[in-house]
Design a protein around this motif. Structure first.
Motif, PDB file in Angstrom:
ATOM      1  N   PHE A   1       0.826  -1.204   0.000  1.00 55.62           N
ATOM      2  CA  PHE A   1       0.000   0.000   0.000  1.00 55.62           C
ATOM      3  C   PHE A   1       0.864   1.260   0.000  1.00 55.62           C
ATOM      4  N   SER A   2       0.431   2.278  -0.744  1.00 55.33           N
ATOM      5  CA  SER A   2       1.067   3.602  -0.693  1.00 55.33           C
ATOM      6  C   SER A   2      -0.013   4.673  -0.756  1.00 55.33           C
ATOM      7  N   PHE A   3       0.336   5.846  -0.292  1.00 53.00           N
ATOM      8  CA  PHE A   3      -0.623   6.936  -0.154  1.00 53.00           C
ATOM      9  C   PHE A   3       0.025   8.216  -0.653  1.00 53.00           C
ATOM     10  N   ASN A   4      -0.678   8.916  -1.560  1.00 51.32           N
ATOM     11  CA  ASN A   4      -0.184  10.189  -2.093  1.00 51.32           C
ATOM     12  C   ASN A   4      -1.235  11.270  -1.904  1.00 51.32           C
ATOM     13  N   VAL A   5      -0.760  12.514  -1.849  1.00 51.19           N
ATOM     14  CA  VAL A   5      -1.648  13.635  -1.536  1.00 51.19           C
ATOM     15  C   VAL A   5      -1.269  14.851  -2.375  1.00 51.19           C
ATOM     16  N   TYR A   6      -2.290  15.580  -2.821  1.00 53.66           N
ATOM     17  CA  TYR A   6      -2.140  16.996  -3.180  1.00 53.66           C
ATOM     18  C   TYR A   6      -3.190  17.761  -2.400  1.00 53.66           C
ATOM     19  N   ALA A   7      -2.811  18.893  -1.812  1.00 46.19           N
ATOM     20  CA  ALA A   7      -3.788  19.693  -1.058  1.00 46.19           C
ATOM     21  C   ALA A   7      -3.339  21.144  -1.003  1.00 46.19           C
TER      22      ALA A   7
ATOM     23  N   THR B   1     -10.272  25.599  -0.555  1.00 47.39           N
ATOM     24  CA  THR B   1      -9.632  24.417   0.015  1.00 47.39           C
ATOM     25  C   THR B   1      -9.895  23.272  -0.945  1.00 47.39           C
ATOM     26  N   TYR B   2      -8.817  22.657  -1.423  1.00 51.01           N
ATOM     27  CA  TYR B   2      -8.945  21.549  -2.364  1.00 51.01           C
ATOM     28  C   TYR B   2      -7.974  20.458  -1.949  1.00 51.01           C
ATOM     29  N   ALA B   3      -8.431  19.210  -1.967  1.00 60.13           N
ATOM     30  CA  ALA B   3      -7.580  18.099  -1.536  1.00 60.13           C
ATOM     31  C   ALA B   3      -7.835  16.876  -2.397  1.00 60.13           C
ATOM     32  N   GLU B   4      -6.740  16.177  -2.720  1.00 63.78           N
ATOM     33  CA  GLU B   4      -6.796  14.894  -3.404  1.00 63.78           C
ATOM     34  C   GLU B   4      -6.084  13.856  -2.540  1.00 63.78           C
ATOM     35  N   ALA B   5      -6.735  12.748  -2.298  1.00 62.95           N
ATOM     36  CA  ALA B   5      -6.134  11.626  -1.573  1.00 62.95           C
ATOM     37  C   ALA B   5      -6.080  10.439  -2.524  1.00 62.95           C
ATOM     38  N   ILE B   6      -4.868   9.938  -2.777  1.00 63.83           N
ATOM     39  CA  ILE B   6      -4.660   8.880  -3.768  1.00 63.83           C
ATOM     40  C   ILE B   6      -4.178   7.626  -3.054  1.00 63.83           C
ATOM     41  N   PHE B   7      -4.938   6.560  -3.199  1.00 64.72           N
ATOM     42  CA  PHE B   7      -4.627   5.281  -2.552  1.00 64.72           C
ATOM     43  C   PHE B   7      -4.176   4.290  -3.630  1.00 64.72           C
ATOM     44  N   ASN B   8      -2.982   3.729  -3.447  1.00 69.22           N
ATOM     45  CA  ASN B   8      -2.444   2.758  -4.394  1.00 69.22           C
ATOM     46  C   ASN B   8      -2.165   1.436  -3.686  1.00 69.22           C
ATOM     47  N   TYR B   9      -2.409   0.354  -4.387  1.00 67.12           N
ATOM     48  CA  TYR B   9      -1.969  -0.950  -3.889  1.00 67.12           C
ATOM     49  C   TYR B   9      -1.276  -1.677  -5.041  1.00 67.12           C
ATOM     50  N   ARG B  10      -0.026  -2.041  -4.807  1.00 68.72           N
ATOM     51  CA  ARG B  10       0.798  -2.699  -5.830  1.00 68.72           C
ATOM     52  C   ARG B  10       0.982  -4.174  -5.499  1.00 68.72           C
ATOM     53  N   MET B  11       0.946  -5.001  -6.546  1.00 63.49           N
ATOM     54  CA  MET B  11       1.137  -6.438  -6.396  1.00 63.49           C
ATOM     55  C   MET B  11       2.163  -6.912  -7.423  1.00 63.49           C
ATOM     56  N   ARG B  12       2.930  -7.939  -7.026  1.00 58.57           N
ATOM     57  CA  ARG B  12       3.846  -8.595  -7.958  1.00 58.57           C
ATOM     58  C   ARG B  12       3.627 -10.096  -7.848  1.00 58.57           C
ATOM     59  N   PHE B  13       3.524 -10.757  -9.013  1.00 56.50           N
ATOM     60  CA  PHE B  13       3.161 -12.158  -9.027  1.00 56.50           C
ATOM     61  C   PHE B  13       4.383 -13.036  -9.294  1.00 56.50           C
ATOM     62  N   ASP B  14       4.215 -14.328  -9.069  1.00 56.93           N
ATOM     63  CA  ASP B  14       5.333 -15.259  -9.188  1.00 56.93           C
ATOM     64  C   ASP B  14       5.951 -15.259 -10.584  1.00 56.93           C
ATOM     65  N   ASN B  15       5.140 -14.971 -11.604  1.00 57.63           N
ATOM     66  CA  ASN B  15       5.667 -14.960 -12.975  1.00 57.63           C
ATOM     67  C   ASN B  15       6.298 -13.628 -13.363  1.00 57.63           C
ATOM     68  N   GLY B  16       6.400 -12.690 -12.391  1.00 51.53           N
ATOM     69  CA  GLY B  16       7.019 -11.392 -12.646  1.00 51.53           C
ATOM     70  C   GLY B  16       6.055 -10.290 -13.018  1.00 51.53           C
ATOM     71  N   ALA B  17       4.797 -10.623 -13.311  1.00 53.44           N
ATOM     72  CA  ALA B  17       3.808  -9.604 -13.676  1.00 53.44           C
ATOM     73  C   ALA B  17       3.503  -8.696 -12.480  1.00 53.44           C
ATOM     74  N   LYS B  18       3.179  -7.441 -12.786  1.00 57.12           N
ATOM     75  CA  LYS B  18       2.861  -6.464 -11.754  1.00 57.12           C
ATOM     76  C   LYS B  18       1.453  -5.914 -11.986  1.00 57.12           C
ATOM     77  N   ALA B  19       0.801  -5.531 -10.894  1.00 53.84           N
ATOM     78  CA  ALA B  19      -0.529  -4.922 -10.971  1.00 53.84           C
ATOM     79  C   ALA B  19      -0.602  -3.773  -9.975  1.00 53.84           C
ATOM     80  N   ARG B  20      -1.347  -2.757 -10.337  1.00 50.45           N
ATOM     81  CA  ARG B  20      -1.571  -1.631  -9.430  1.00 50.45           C
ATOM     82  C   ARG B  20      -3.040  -1.242  -9.483  1.00 50.45           C
TER      83      ARG B  20
END
Length: 533
Positions: free
Chosen positions: A90-96, A134-153
């Motif tokens: 998990f990762s979390f990014n912000v603009y505000a 007042t303006y805010a963006e909250a960005i939630f990311n979840y990254r995965m890597r699989f046994d065959n090397g493939a990645k997903a977000r």
């Protein structure tokens, strides 16, 4: 756990080295600043390695206690290392941004980069000391890597904006889910030109949008719901992206005799985005079925007649007002159902070839639905004959060791946009200057000038105007660490003076200019924070 205690001497030694270097920083050149940045990167990497080592030791203990096989331990160790490197998890990014914008009378002031008459056509002005929201963006990311090397977000963005100063803003807020999408990359079955591609689907901002930050204006903004593929390697020096986005048009009038009858459709945008070294060529086609049923400026006025009727109680004749059906005073023109858009851009790795820094420059052109050249496919009122051409550029550099400057230019000419014969011409020149005085304090200055010549031919009740707008801002700014235009967070105090030609107050009854006590020669003051990570 002995590994835990090993981190403390490492942190102490690194901190001591940092303090030693900091003590001599004022006497060193920019080379020392670069070395410090490299040291910080090594510190972060060392901390990640220490965390991973600690978890490896815990797994070793667990293996001894639970009898895990070597294969199970290796698999779990690999996952720990990927999470430590940021490849998974998990990762979390912000603009505000948030602040107060107050006028000379101590009341909330009009503001925003799009407050001038040209703002309705995308003509932004400098944002420093000019934002009331007042303006805010909250960005939630979840990254995965699989046994065959493939990645997903998987990514979700939630955003909200309001201009009230209250802490509870449920009645005024615009809380919205702006992005929801999944992206796959490093797919082992993708080979050849598709070997290093990424595919995606959902609602998103296109990855390769770019903007002029000081104007809060994208040079190009492609967004919506759809699917696409990034980074096809079509030749040694040619990468290409392909996408299909949909944007919805809804509740537009389609019947002159019955203004309450509305229609809806989707504008489909097919885009090929191509890169040749530093050059970019973007080409888009648009189709919105039945959008040509739309009347783009259907306006009505209430009608009534006065007549004599007999009062039921007194029997006397009295005059009353009887409402009639609304009268159509304008229907505008039929809107376009297709469009074309193209952009040629250059992403420079120097300050216009004059020194260190960077710059970006772009020329955009569109016709029909493509005549909204910044926000692709977002304006359903454009006519078939609408054409627009826009130029945008900016650069950043240091002109002295503690002085940096960022000039920007944005200009557009557009005709037959909503009405046959209308014309919208405007140009903005903006300069942001900053003087770094200490490690935590700098002075920022901004000058913004906009010229506009707008002839809407009566569209939406607007009148033709021509004139200039000027703004100057001074902003003492505090930061955890100064250095470069992209260093955040920061807290700013500011004072701004703006003025414009009186004629511009008459453009529209719906814009800021000409409203109560906002007619020119305005002082505004305030405080603002801006954050991103």
């Amino acid at each position: 756990m002995h590994t835990v205690t090993l981190k403390k001497p490492l942190a102490i030694a690194i901190a001591a080295a940092g303090f030693t270097l900091a003590g001599t920083a004022n006497a060193q050149s920019s080379d020392l600043e670069q070395r410090l940045a490299e040291l910080e990167a090594r510190i972060a990497a060392a901390e990640q390695r220490a965390d991973a080592a600690e978890q490896r030791a815990e797994l070793a203990e667990q293996q001894a206690e639970e009898g895990l096989s070597q294969e199970e331990v290796e698999e779990r160790l690999a996952k720990v290392e990927r999470q430590a490197s940021g490849e998974e998890g998990f990762s979390f990014n912000v603009y505000a941004r948030s602040g107060l914008l107050i006028d000379e009378d101590g009341k909330s002031a009009e503001g925003g980069p799009y407050l001038t008459p040209a703002g309705s056509q995308g003509g932004a002005v400098g944002r420093l000391g000019n934002e009331p929201d007042t303006y805010a963006e909250a960005i939630f990311n979840y990254r995965m890597r699989f046994d065959n090397g493939a990645k997903a977000r998987y990514t979700t963005m939630i955003a909200d904006g309001t201009t009230t100063s209250n802490d509870w803003t449920a009645d005024e807020s615009n809380l919205n889910v702006r992005q929801v999408y999944a992206e796959f990359s490093d797919l082992p079955s993708f080979t050849g030109a598709f070997e290093n591609t990424a595919i995606w689907a959902g609602k998103r901002f296109d990855r390769d949008n770019f903007d002029i930050h000081w104007l809060d204006s994208d040079i190009v903004f492609l967004a919506g719901t759809g699917a696409g593929i990034y980074d096809m390697q079509l030749a040694d020096s040619w990468k290409s992206n392909l996408s299909l986005y949909g944007r919805s048009f809804a509740n537009y009038p389609v019947d002159r005799e019955d203004p309450g009858l509305t229609g809806d459709t989707d504008n489909l945008i097919l885009t090929s985005n191509n890169y040749f070294g530093n050059w970019q060529w973007m080409l888009s086609g648009m189709s919105a079925a039945d959008n040509d049923d739309r009347f783009n400026d259907l306006r009505t006025e209430s009608r009534s007649v006065r007549t004599l009727v007999e009062d039921e109680d007194t029997g006397e004749m009295v005059e009353v007002e009887v409402p009639l059906s609304d009268e159509v005073v304008s229907e505008g023109e039929k809107a376009a159902d297709t469009g074309f858009h193209t952009m040629v851009a250059y992403h420079g790795d120097s300050f216009f070839g004059l020194g260190e820094g960077n710059f970006k420059a772009a020329v955009l052109h569109g016709q029909g639905l493509g005549a909204e050249v910044k926000g692709l496919g977002s304006d359903g009122n454009l006519t078939d004959d609408a054409t627009s051409t826009r130029v945008g550029l900016y650069g950043t550099t240091y002109v002295a060791p503690k002085w940096r400057v960022a000039p920007a230019l944005l200009a557009e000419t557009s005709e037959d946009r909503y009405v046959d014969g209308d014309q919208y011409d405007w140009a903005t020149l903006n300069v942001r200057l900053a003087n770094e005085l200490t490690q935590n304090f700098e002075m920022q200055y901004e000058a913004s000038y906009q010229w506009m010549d707008l002839d809407p031919q009566g569209f939406d009740g607007r009148t033709a105007v021509e004139g200039d707008y000027t703004k100057f801002t001074i902003a003492p700014t505090f930061k955890p660490q100064v250095g470069g235009f992209w260093q955040r967070p920061e807290i700013r105090l500011f004072a701004s003076w703006s003025d414009w030609d009186e004629e511009l107050n008459d453009y529209s009854a719906d814009d800021a200019f000409g409203s109560d006590e906002f007619t020119g020669s305005q002082w505004t003051f305030g405080v603002q924070t801006e954050v991103w990570f």
